[in-house]
Motif scaffolding. Structure first.
Motif, mmCIF file in Angstrom:
data_model
loop_
_atom_site.group_PDB
_atom_site.id
_atom_site.type_symbol
_atom_site.label_atom_id
_atom_site.label_comp_id
_atom_site.label_asym_id
_atom_site.label_seq_id
_atom_site.Cartn_x
_atom_site.Cartn_y
_atom_site.Cartn_z
ATOM 1 N N HIS A 316 0.853 -1.183 0.000
ATOM 2 C CA HIS A 316 0.000 0.000 0.000
ATOM 3 C C HIS A 316 0.893 1.240 0.000
ATOM 4 O O HIS A 316 1.933 1.260 0.644
ATOM 5 C CB HIS A 316 -0.916 0.019 1.227
ATOM 6 C CG HIS A 316 -1.885 -1.114 1.269
ATOM 7 N ND1 HIS A 316 -3.039 -1.133 0.519
ATOM 8 C CD2 HIS A 316 -1.858 -2.282 1.959
ATOM 9 C CE1 HIS A 316 -3.694 -2.260 0.753
ATOM 10 N NE2 HIS A 316 -2.995 -2.976 1.622
ATOM 11 N N LEU A 317 0.444 2.263 -0.714
ATOM 12 C CA LEU A 317 1.217 3.494 -0.810
ATOM 13 C C LEU A 317 1.034 4.360 0.430
ATOM 14 O O LEU A 317 -0.079 4.453 0.967
ATOM 15 C CB LEU A 317 0.772 4.295 -2.031
ATOM 16 C CG LEU A 317 1.209 3.779 -3.409
ATOM 17 C CD1 LEU A 317 0.452 4.530 -4.487
ATOM 18 C CD2 LEU A 317 2.705 3.953 -3.583
ATOM 19 N N PRO A 318 2.086 5.020 0.865
ATOM 20 C CA PRO A 318 1.916 6.065 1.876
ATOM 21 C C PRO A 318 1.045 7.186 1.303
ATOM 22 O O PRO A 318 0.944 7.367 0.085
ATOM 23 C CB PRO A 318 3.346 6.550 2.143
ATOM 24 C CG PRO A 318 4.237 5.477 1.610
ATOM 25 C CD PRO A 318 3.494 4.831 0.478
ATOM 26 N N GLU A 319 0.443 7.964 2.175
ATOM 27 C CA GLU A 319 -0.497 8.997 1.744
ATOM 28 C C GLU A 319 0.140 9.994 0.787
ATOM 29 O O GLU A 319 -0.442 10.337 -0.253
ATOM 30 C CB GLU A 319 -1.061 9.730 2.971
ATOM 31 C CG GLU A 319 -2.098 10.777 2.625
ATOM 32 C CD GLU A 319 -2.752 11.382 3.860
ATOM 33 O OE1 GLU A 319 -3.406 12.432 3.727
ATOM 34 O OE2 GLU A 319 -2.603 10.794 4.947
ATOM 35 N N ASP A 320 1.360 10.450 1.089
ATOM 36 C CA ASP A 320 1.976 11.469 0.245
ATOM 37 C C ASP A 320 2.326 10.922 -1.138
ATOM 38 O O ASP A 320 2.171 11.623 -2.152
ATOM 39 C CB ASP A 320 3.218 12.049 0.926
ATOM 40 C CG ASP A 320 4.271 10.990 1.240
ATOM 41 O OD1 ASP A 320 3.912 9.812 1.400
ATOM 42 O OD2 ASP A 320 5.464 11.351 1.323
#
Length: 492
Positions: A316-320
């Motif tokens: 999963h990607l970090p928010e930024d």
């Protein structure tokens, strides 16, 4: 868990009820509703529509026929041994005149100015770089598998460089692989800096050759049908359909386009790949499909750390980074289309985490409408159907709060089920956005028909996710300091 629309409820055994514990919680019976969505159409030359590309192209011509994008001539080059190239040229020239079908396979209409793809196939002897007998023997005499693999890549690189220097139109290069070379160099495994590295010759070559900006096509010599081989292959018309559909697209043509996509929609497929030799670093690969024609564009995202032992198997990607990724896609869209998309649909095969969802939505704050959709094949839930055939392609059903869609299955327009395995539905999960559910499902069905690397009626996955996975396998071979090509034709 298997769900049947024809099953009956079994009565409980009274003896079991007498001994059953008291005060057990009462579980609600899940509701089941099943419907069928009609097959979406494709668009061909002159805005004619049909469900099947193998009917639409013979009847009307490919989508770009009659436009400035249509390649009136397709100039093909070759790399391979003298005999392999000769067989490939004979095979392509014969197939360009058409190939008979049978009860299960559509005939291939050919690739001639007045038939099929309506292009003139040019097999010019000036566009051939032969692998000599000495070069072949020197390569096969190398005993170390990694050295042999890398030398094969270097040899193909040399031949591509020579072809590029020719003062001659060149739309695609066929790399014709003799069986001895294919078996000796098709893949390799070795350890580097303590990490296991696995490489595939075709993918490594695609990554290397994209800097020449000439699309390529791998072709095993046995595929021509002109060798003495026991290899089991597809029907000759099927082989011709797949090769020439891809060739027409690589030459700049548009085989077909979706008939019912909302104008101004940009589809984004998000997938992940691990750079070669890395164990805890991932990158994102992204493919866009624009509304008018479905053209794919490739973008490579940023590196981020992911440790399966600590973080789980599904990345999963970090928010930024999620926000940055979407902004990068939108920037590219604006450069290509000179406008911002009105609607963006993000397809991903894993559930969106809270930070990931927030990042995508933040990056899409300038877009009027958006949808975040998780799509994943599921084999633990099946819909059974009376009779000898599986559920119809386009069947959708809801089991409780979960929604499923059969992108494969029995196809009424064909009158049979084309796949040889039991079909599994797609779980349509974690939808956040502005589009009604049925419209999302119809678009998914349409995007399963947009693979120009073959002429199949439909695939199991929408092209957004299928492309992003295939692209990731090539991108892992592209060095970090090299900008990857954006056109999907270099990855096919």
């Amino acid at each position: 868990m298997t769900t049947s629309t024809t099953g009956t409820m079994m009565k409980a055994d009274p003896r079991l009820l007498a001994t059953a514990p008291r005060n057990l919680p009462t579980l609600a019976r899940p509701t089941l509703g099943a419907r069928w969505l009609p097959e979406p159409s494709l668009r061909f030359a002159g805005d004619a529509e049909h469900l099947d590309p193998k009917v639409g192209i013979p009847l009307h011509g490919p989508r770009s026929f009659g436009t400035g994008r249509h390649p009136a001539e397709i100039h093909v080059g070759f790399v391979g041994t003298a005999e392999a190239v000769d067989r490939a040229q004979r095979f392509l020239a014969q197939a360009a005149g058409g190939v008979d079908g049978d009860t299960q396979h559509h005939p291939f209409p050919g690739c001639e100015p007045g038939e099929g793809f309506r292009s003139d196939l040019r097999l010019d002897d000036d566009l051939v770089e032969r692998i000599t007998t000495r070069e072949m023997h020197a390569l096969l005499d190398i005993t170390k598998t990694r050295e042999r693999f890398e030398r094969a890549l270097a040899l193909l690189d040399e031949k591509m460089a020579l072809l590029q220097d020719r003062d001659h139109p060149l739309d695609c290069v066929f790399i014709v692989i003799p069986e001895a070379l294919f078996k000796a160099c098709r893949s390799v495994k070795y350890r580097q800096n303590g990490q296991l590295v696995e490489r595939d010759l075709r993918r490594a070559f695609k990554a290397m050759a994209m800097r020449y900006r000439i699309p390529t096509q791998f072709l095993r010599e046995s595929t021509t049908g002109l060798t003495d081989t026991r290899r089991q292959m597809d029907h000759p018309s099927e082989i011709a359909w797949n090769l020439f559909t891809g060739l027409y697209f690589k030459a700049g043509g548009l085989p077909w386009s979706p008939a019912d996509i909302t104008p101004g929609t940009c589809f984004i497929g998000v997938s992940f790949f691990r750079p070669m030799g890395s164990d805890k670093t991932l990158r994102t690969s992204v493919v866009q499909a624009f509304d008018e024609n479905g053209d794919g564009l490739v973008l490579r995202g940023h590196d981020f750390r992911w440790d399966e032992a600590r973080d789980g198997r599904s990345p999963h990607l970090p928010e930024d980074l999620a926000a940055d990724l979407v902004r990068m896609v939108l920037d590219r869209y604006r450069k290509e289309r000179k406008q911002t998309p009105r609607r963006v649909v993000v397809h991903k095969s894993s559930l969106f985490t809270g930070p990931e969802r927030a990042g995508f939505q933040d990056g899409l704050d300038q877009v009027a409408e958006h949808d975040l959709v998780c799509l994943a094949p599921r084999s633990d839930v099946r819909l059974m159907r009376q009779g000898q055939y599986p559920p119809l392609r386009g069947t959708t059903f809801a089991l409780g709060d979960d929604s499923y869609l059969y992108a494969t299955g029995y196809i009424p327009a064909l009158g049979y089920y084309p796949q040889g395995h039991v079909p599994t539905p797609l779980l349509v999960a974690d939808h956040v956005g502005d589009t009604p559910h049925d419209r999302l499902l119809r678009e998914i069905l349409l995007l399963t028909k947009m693979n120009w690397n073959s002429a199949e009626y439909a695939e199991a996955l929408p092209i957004t996710l299928r492309f992003s996975r295939l692209v990731g396998a090539v991108l892992r071979e592209v060095p970090a300091d090299q900008e990857p090509a954006t056109k999907y034709s270099y990855y096919m």
